[in-house]
Write a protein that holds these residues in place. Structure first.
Motif, mmCIF file in Angstrom:
data_model
loop_
_atom_site.group_PDB
_atom_site.id
_atom_site.type_symbol
_atom_site.label_atom_id
_atom_site.label_comp_id
_atom_site.label_asym_id
_atom_site.label_seq_id
_atom_site.Cartn_x
_atom_site.Cartn_y
_atom_site.Cartn_z
ATOM 1 N N GLY A 192 -19.645 -18.456 -7.215
ATOM 2 C CA GLY A 192 -18.920 -17.451 -6.463
ATOM 3 C C GLY A 192 -19.824 -16.597 -5.594
ATOM 4 O O GLY A 192 -21.047 -16.744 -5.598
ATOM 5 N N VAL A 193 -19.188 -15.707 -4.819
ATOM 6 C CA VAL A 193 -19.917 -14.764 -3.971
ATOM 7 C C VAL A 193 -19.267 -13.395 -4.067
ATOM 8 O O VAL A 193 -18.103 -13.256 -4.457
ATOM 9 C CB VAL A 193 -19.979 -15.195 -2.487
ATOM 10 C CG1 VAL A 193 -20.791 -16.449 -2.298
ATOM 11 C CG2 VAL A 193 -18.603 -15.344 -1.886
ATOM 12 N N TYR A 194 -20.047 -12.377 -3.679
ATOM 13 C CA TYR A 194 -19.613 -10.990 -3.750
ATOM 14 C C TYR A 194 -19.893 -10.321 -2.415
ATOM 15 O O TYR A 194 -21.030 -10.337 -1.947
ATOM 16 C CB TYR A 194 -20.369 -10.267 -4.868
ATOM 17 C CG TYR A 194 -20.161 -10.939 -6.203
ATOM 18 C CD1 TYR A 194 -19.137 -10.529 -7.045
ATOM 19 C CD2 TYR A 194 -20.960 -12.005 -6.587
ATOM 20 C CE1 TYR A 194 -18.919 -11.160 -8.255
ATOM 21 C CE2 TYR A 194 -20.741 -12.651 -7.805
ATOM 22 C CZ TYR A 194 -19.725 -12.224 -8.626
ATOM 23 O OH TYR A 194 -19.503 -12.860 -9.818
ATOM 24 N N ALA A 195 -18.855 -9.748 -1.812
ATOM 25 C CA ALA A 195 -19.023 -9.059 -0.529
ATOM 26 C C ALA A 195 -19.864 -7.813 -0.742
ATOM 27 O O ALA A 195 -19.611 -7.022 -1.644
ATOM 28 C CB ALA A 195 -17.670 -8.693 0.063
ATOM 29 N N ALA A 196 -20.884 -7.647 0.098
ATOM 30 C CA ALA A 196 -21.798 -6.516 -0.015
ATOM 31 C C ALA A 196 -21.400 -5.376 0.910
ATOM 32 O O ALA A 196 -22.096 -4.377 0.995
ATOM 33 C CB ALA A 196 -23.225 -6.966 0.290
ATOM 34 N N GLY A 197 -20.296 -5.516 1.600
ATOM 35 C CA GLY A 197 -19.819 -4.494 2.528
ATOM 36 C C GLY A 197 -18.608 -5.025 3.258
ATOM 37 O O GLY A 197 -18.159 -6.146 2.997
ATOM 38 N N PRO A 198 -18.062 -4.263 4.193
ATOM 39 C CA PRO A 198 -16.872 -4.701 4.930
ATOM 40 C C PRO A 198 -17.214 -5.699 6.041
ATOM 41 O O PRO A 198 -18.375 -5.898 6.383
ATOM 42 C CB PRO A 198 -16.355 -3.395 5.532
ATOM 43 C CG PRO A 198 -17.601 -2.596 5.753
ATOM 44 C CD PRO A 198 -18.507 -2.929 4.585
ATOM 45 N N PHE A 199 -16.177 -6.301 6.598
ATOM 46 C CA PHE A 199 -16.357 -7.138 7.774
ATOM 47 C C PHE A 199 -16.742 -6.254 8.948
ATOM 48 O O PHE A 199 -16.243 -5.138 9.087
ATOM 49 C CB PHE A 199 -15.054 -7.877 8.122
ATOM 50 C CG PHE A 199 -14.858 -9.154 7.364
ATOM 51 C CD1 PHE A 199 -15.373 -10.340 7.842
ATOM 52 C CD2 PHE A 199 -14.162 -9.153 6.166
ATOM 53 C CE1 PHE A 199 -15.182 -11.516 7.144
ATOM 54 C CE2 PHE A 199 -13.961 -10.323 5.466
ATOM 55 C CZ PHE A 199 -14.480 -11.515 5.949
ATOM 56 N N GLU A 200 -17.620 -6.771 9.792
ATOM 57 C CA GLU A 200 -18.035 -6.069 11.007
ATOM 58 C C GLU A 200 -17.872 -6.998 12.198
ATOM 59 O O GLU A 200 -17.954 -8.215 12.064
ATOM 60 C CB GLU A 200 -19.494 -5.637 10.889
ATOM 61 C CG GLU A 200 -19.750 -4.655 9.763
ATOM 62 C CD GLU A 200 -21.221 -4.292 9.624
ATOM 63 O OE1 GLU A 200 -22.054 -4.846 10.354
ATOM 64 O OE2 GLU A 200 -21.514 -3.444 8.776
ATOM 65 N N ALA A 201 -17.672 -6.424 13.361
ATOM 66 C CA ALA A 201 -17.553 -7.206 14.587
ATOM 67 C C ALA A 201 -18.893 -7.876 14.905
ATOM 68 O O ALA A 201 -19.952 -7.273 14.712
ATOM 69 C CB ALA A 201 -17.142 -6.311 15.744
ATOM 70 N N VAL A 202 -18.843 -9.121 15.387
ATOM 71 C CA VAL A 202 -20.053 -9.840 15.793
ATOM 72 C C VAL A 202 -20.326 -9.508 17.253
ATOM 73 O O VAL A 202 -19.452 -9.656 18.108
ATOM 74 C CB VAL A 202 -19.887 -11.371 15.612
ATOM 75 C CG1 VAL A 202 -21.103 -12.113 16.148
ATOM 76 C CG2 VAL A 202 -19.639 -11.711 14.150
#
Length: 135
Positions: free
Chosen positions: A18-28
């Motif tokens: 599995g994986v764990y998000a380290a923060g929110p999505f950001e615009a590229v």
């Protein structure tokens, strides 16, 4: 060779722990179009949708790269599942995951990861709509 473009891969193959998000999505950021202090968001070449990126931590203790970035093309900023238990990282799962190998600036093999959506792990409906949780 028959393989051209991104290579589809099952989430469980890429991230067996599995994986764990380290923060929110950001615009590229589109570095070529962003000039003079003006931010221009990158667009997906196939769909024309804006690109978003989230940094995730690999749950596999023996993983060579502990953190990776996963891009998602979506009209609106994707949202992560709700955090639980007061932990700073949110477990996530990606649908429609693809891998694109490339040679990085250091001359080493690297991988670019893209997904069609993000959701809570173990959620029913594997292989469901690509629009799921993309908005």
């Amino acid at each position: 060779m028959a393989i051209q473009g991104p290579i589809p891969v099952d989430f469980g193959q890429a991230f067996p722990r599995g994986v764990y998000a380290a923060g929110p999505f950001e615009a590229v950021r589109d570095f070529e179009a962003s000039k003079g202090g003006r931010f221009v968001q990158s667009k997906d070449k196939q769909t024309g949708l804006p690109l978003w990126v989230v940094e995730v931590i690999d749950g596999d203790a023996s993983a060579r790269e502990k953190t990776v970035r996963v891009k998602v093309a979506a009209a609106d900023q994707p949202t992560l599942p709700a955090a639980s238990g007061g932990v700073p990282f949110v477990p996530v799962e990606f649908t429609g995951l693809t891998v694109t190998p490339y040679v990085n600036q250091a001359g080493r093999l690297a991988y670019s990861l893209r997904a069609s959506s993000v959701r809570a792990p173990g959620r029913a409906g594997r292989g469901s709509s690509a629009q799921e949780n993309a908005a």
